[in-house]
Design an enzyme around this catalytic site. Structure first.
Site, short mmCIF file in Angstrom:
data_model
loop_
_atom_site.label_atom_id
_atom_site.label_comp_id
_atom_site.label_asym_id
_atom_site.label_seq_id
_atom_site.Cartn_x
_atom_site.Cartn_y
_atom_site.Cartn_z
CG ASP A 13 -1.91 -1.17 1.18
OD1 ASP A 13 -2.26 -1.61 0.07
OD2 ASP A 13 -2.28 -1.65 2.26
N GLY A 15 1.54 3.04 -2.59
CA GLY A 15 1.15 3.95 -3.68
C GLY A 15 1.69 3.47 -5.02
CE LYS A 16 2.35 -2.42 -4.32
NZ LYS A 16 2.06 -1.98 -2.94
CG ASN A 38 -3.03 -10.74 -2.33
OD1 ASN A 38 -2.92 -10.43 -3.51
ND2 ASN A 38 -2.04 -11.31 -1.67
N GLY A 40 -4.68 -4.21 -3.74
CA GLY A 40 -5.62 -3.13 -4.05
C GLY A 40 -4.80 -1.91 -4.41
CG HIS A 41 -2.01 -1.88 -6.90
ND1 HIS A 41 -0.99 -2.29 -7.72
CD2 HIS A 41 -1.81 -2.53 -5.73
CE1 HIS A 41 -0.22 -3.15 -7.07
NE2 HIS A 41 -0.71 -3.32 -5.86
NE ARG A 142 5.93 -31.10 -6.75
CZ ARG A 142 6.92 -31.89 -6.35
NH1 ARG A 142 7.95 -32.08 -7.13
NH2 ARG A 142 6.87 -32.49 -5.18
CD GLN A 225 0.70 -8.94 -2.60
OE1 GLN A 225 1.34 -9.60 -3.39
NE2 GLN A 225 -0.59 -8.70 -2.79
CE LYS A 332 -1.82 8.13 1.62
NZ LYS A 332 -2.70 7.06 2.06
N GLY A 416 -0.19 14.24 -3.00
CA GLY A 416 -1.65 14.13 -3.10
C GLY A 416 -1.96 12.93 -4.00
P1 GDP Z 1 -0.76 0.40 -3.55
O1 GDP Z 1 -1.37 -0.87 -3.07
O2 GDP Z 1 0.72 0.46 -3.29
O3 GDP Z 1 -1.07 0.75 -4.98
O4 GDP Z 1 -1.38 1.57 -2.65
P2 GDP Z 1 -2.96 1.74 -2.27
O5 GDP Z 1 -3.67 2.25 -3.46
O6 GDP Z 1 -3.47 0.52 -1.59
O7 GDP Z 1 -2.86 2.84 -1.13
C1 GDP Z 1 -2.29 4.10 -1.38
C2 GDP Z 1 -3.34 5.19 -1.10
O8 GDP Z 1 -2.69 6.43 -1.03
C3 GDP Z 1 -4.37 5.34 -2.20
O9 GDP Z 1 -5.59 5.72 -1.60
C4 GDP Z 1 -3.83 6.46 -3.07
O10 GDP Z 1 -4.84 7.19 -3.78
C5 GDP Z 1 -3.20 7.33 -2.02
N1 GDP Z 1 -2.01 8.09 -2.47
C6 GDP Z 1 -0.99 7.67 -3.25
N2 GDP Z 1 -0.02 8.62 -3.30
C7 GDP Z 1 -0.46 9.66 -2.54
C8 GDP Z 1 0.13 10.91 -2.16
O11 GDP Z 1 1.24 11.26 -2.53
N3 GDP Z 1 -0.63 11.69 -1.31
C9 GDP Z 1 -1.86 11.31 -0.87
N4 GDP Z 1 -2.52 12.14 -0.07
N5 GDP Z 1 -2.42 10.14 -1.20
C10 GDP Z 1 -1.72 9.33 -2.02
P1 IMO Z 2 -0.94 -4.15 -2.26
O1 IMO Z 2 -0.49 -4.72 -3.59
C1 IMO Z 2 -0.88 -4.57 2.06
C2 IMO Z 2 -1.02 -8.63 3.67
C3 IMO Z 2 -2.27 -9.03 4.43
C4 IMO Z 2 -1.66 -9.98 5.45
C5 IMO Z 2 -0.59 -10.69 4.64
C6 IMO Z 2 -1.02 -12.03 4.07
O2 IMO Z 2 -2.22 -3.40 -2.31
O3 IMO Z 2 0.19 -3.40 -1.61
P2 IMO Z 2 -2.62 -12.68 2.04
O4 IMO Z 2 -4.05 -12.37 1.78
O5 IMO Z 2 -1.67 -12.17 1.01
O6 IMO Z 2 -2.37 -14.11 2.35
O7 IMO Z 2 -2.28 -11.90 3.42
O8 IMO Z 2 -0.25 -9.81 3.57
N1 IMO Z 2 -1.25 -8.11 2.31
C7 IMO Z 2 -1.15 -6.82 1.96
N2 IMO Z 2 -0.93 -5.74 2.72
N3 IMO Z 2 -1.04 -4.45 0.73
C8 IMO Z 2 -1.24 -5.53 -0.05
O9 IMO Z 2 -1.28 -5.47 -1.39
C9 IMO Z 2 -1.35 -6.79 0.57
N4 IMO Z 2 -1.59 -8.05 0.13
C10 IMO Z 2 -1.50 -8.85 1.20
O10 IMO Z 2 -2.88 -7.93 5.03
O11 IMO Z 2 -1.03 -9.25 6.47
MG MG Z 3 -2.89 -1.53 -1.83
#
Ligand code: GDP
Ligand code: IMO
Ligand code: MG
Length: 431
Positions: A13, A15-16, A38, A40-41, A142, A225, A332, A416
């Protein structure tokens, strides 16, 4: 050779999605190499907020071909729902393909995930319950079902595979978990129907990617992840089940390490993690609460509150080195705007001794005392700033200090969620 890897430097999470989307503006192909739904981007455009789970973040560009690679475990109904809902909201999508070698999250996988988490009780991993762990377990054992196994023409072998594996699953359901067994005919019919729906998307993805590279196309590999969730190098056993590292990204996308010329590590300006497991710089006080609320730190996939803490430079440096990052993105930064002071975890002390890298044993983490460096906050709004030089000096110092500690130039800074809220720094201070 123009392959860029975008990967998470922390516990996910970071911000990928946003960074991949920014880089994909000029890329031909984006490949997801690992994980499952699993992940969420989030990508924010003028059309709104898009939460992508298994579909790569380049999908919102019509020019971009998106590929779900062999290293991913795909849940067919989740995949089909995701593409359908994207089509409803955004008619101009890129082309989308799925590797015939990707594994399938079968109906028994989320059930096994749930029942096993329940059985572990307080020692649970806090998984996303998407069936990720059980699907990768079957892959390594396997006995997995792959996308190719579902396709029309494979019915006979599919039924045979299900006949072989279902007794094992049902034995676990009945005797270990005290739950109901699954029915073979229903399972077969379900899988066959998924195969029909998936067929138009299925290709030999690794061949497609290599052909594209031969033709001079540019490729981004968008890992899911983060490195500290890697089964080998993360906080095992509190990790995910496929490798989110640069090496894992190559493997999952079907690209050789020698074809990669850019590895972008994405870090949040502080640290978060969802689920259980070690977190040395965790904040359980009002500062943590403030960052959680400001940063809307709630899981993109599960909605769970994310645990929040100071930037952990020990884990980040470990991750930067392990992945051979050529540059980093720091997202962020704006979330830290109101704080009078900011801290960076610069060391771990275990039994009065400083260690330079995260310990292997999860039990050793309990003894970690983080060593902090305290920097002044900037206490002003950075979300409208458009260049690094216009950031307040305290914020610039925070960024350059992290850069020194992780040993990688920070070339993108997020202020942002929107596409334009990135400060591009062609060369970080270290270059
Ligand atoms: P990912 O899984 O690495 O793609 O990250 P997520 O999308 O799960 O979580 C990142 C959150 O931060 C999302 O809600 C983005 O919209 C938000 N975000 C990403 N970069 C920035 C930033 O520079 N500033 C702010 N305020 N939010 C950001
Ligand atoms: P993105 O790509 C943050 C965490 C779960 C748990 C552990 C194992 O959005 O960064 P799983 O369901 O993979 O067996 O859970 O890994 N986890 C993540 N945490 N961002 C993710 O994906 C994650 N995918 C799995 O919360 O701790
Ligand atoms: Mg995420």
């Amino acid at each position: 050779m123009p392959v860029t890897i975008v990967l998470g430097g922390q516990w996910g999470d970071e911000g990928k999605g946003k960074i991949t989307d920014a880089l994909a503006a000029t890329a031909d192909i984006v490949v997801r190499p690992n994980g499952s739904t699993n992940a969420g981007h989030t990508v924010v455009t003028d059309e709104g907020v898009f939460k992508l789970h298994v579909i790569p973040s380049g999908i919102l560009y019509p020019h971009c071909t998106c590929i779900i690679g062999a290293g991913v475990a795909v849940s067919p109904p989740d995949f089909l729902r995701e593409i359908e809902s994207l089509r409803e909201r955004h008619p101009r999508l890129g082309q989308l393909y799925v590797s015939d070698r990707a594994h399938v999250i079968m109906p028994y996988h989320p059930l096994l995930d749930l029942y096993e988490e329940r059985r572990r009780g307080a020692a649970g991993i806090g998984t996303t319950l998407r069936g990720n762990g059980p699907a990768f377990t079957d892959k390594i054992a396997r006995r997995g079902i792959r996308i190719a196994d579902l396709l029309p023409g494979s019915e006979h072998s599919l039924r045979h595979k299900l006949e072989m594996l279902l007794p094992e699953k049902n034995t676990l359901f009945i005797h270990l978990y005290g739950e109901s067994p699954l029915d073979l005919d229903q399972l077969f019919e379900q899988a066959r129907t998924w195969g029909e729906a998936l067929a138009p998307y299925v290709i030999a993805a690794e061949v497609f990617v290599q052909d594209a590279l031969d033709a001079g196309k540019s490729v981004i590999i968008e890992a899911a992840q983060g490195t500290m969730l890697d089964p080998d190098y993360g906080t095992y056993p509190y990790v995910t089940s496929s490798s989110p590292t640069a090496a894992g990204a190559c493997q999952g996308a079907g690209v050789a390490p020698t074809q990669v010329d850019r590895i972008v590590g994405v870090f949040k300006a502080y640290t978060t993690r969802v689920g259980a497991g070690p977190f040395p710089t965790e904040l359980t006080d009002e500062t943590g609460q403030l960052i959680r609320e400001r940063g809307r730190e709630y899981g993109t996939t599960t909605g769970r509150p994310r645990r929040v803490g100071w930037f952990d430079a020990v884990a980040a440096r470990y991750s930067a080195r392990h992945n051979g990052m050529t540059e980093a993105a720091l997202t962020k930064l704006d979330m830290l705007d109101p704080l009078p002071e900011v801290r960076i975890g610069v060391g771990y002390r275990i039994d009065n001794q400083e260690v330079s890298a995260p310990p292997a044993q999860v039990e050793r983490y309990a003894a970690v005392e983080p060593v902090y460096e305290v920097l002044p906050g900037w206490q002003c709004d950075t979300s409208q700033v458009t260049s690094f030089d216009d950031l307040p000096p305290e914020a610039q110092r925070y960024v350059t200090r992290i850069e020194e500690l992780i040993g990688v130039p920070i070339t993108m800074i997020g202020v942002g969620p929107a596409r334009h809220q990135i400060l591009w720094r062609p060369a970080g201070a270290l270059t």
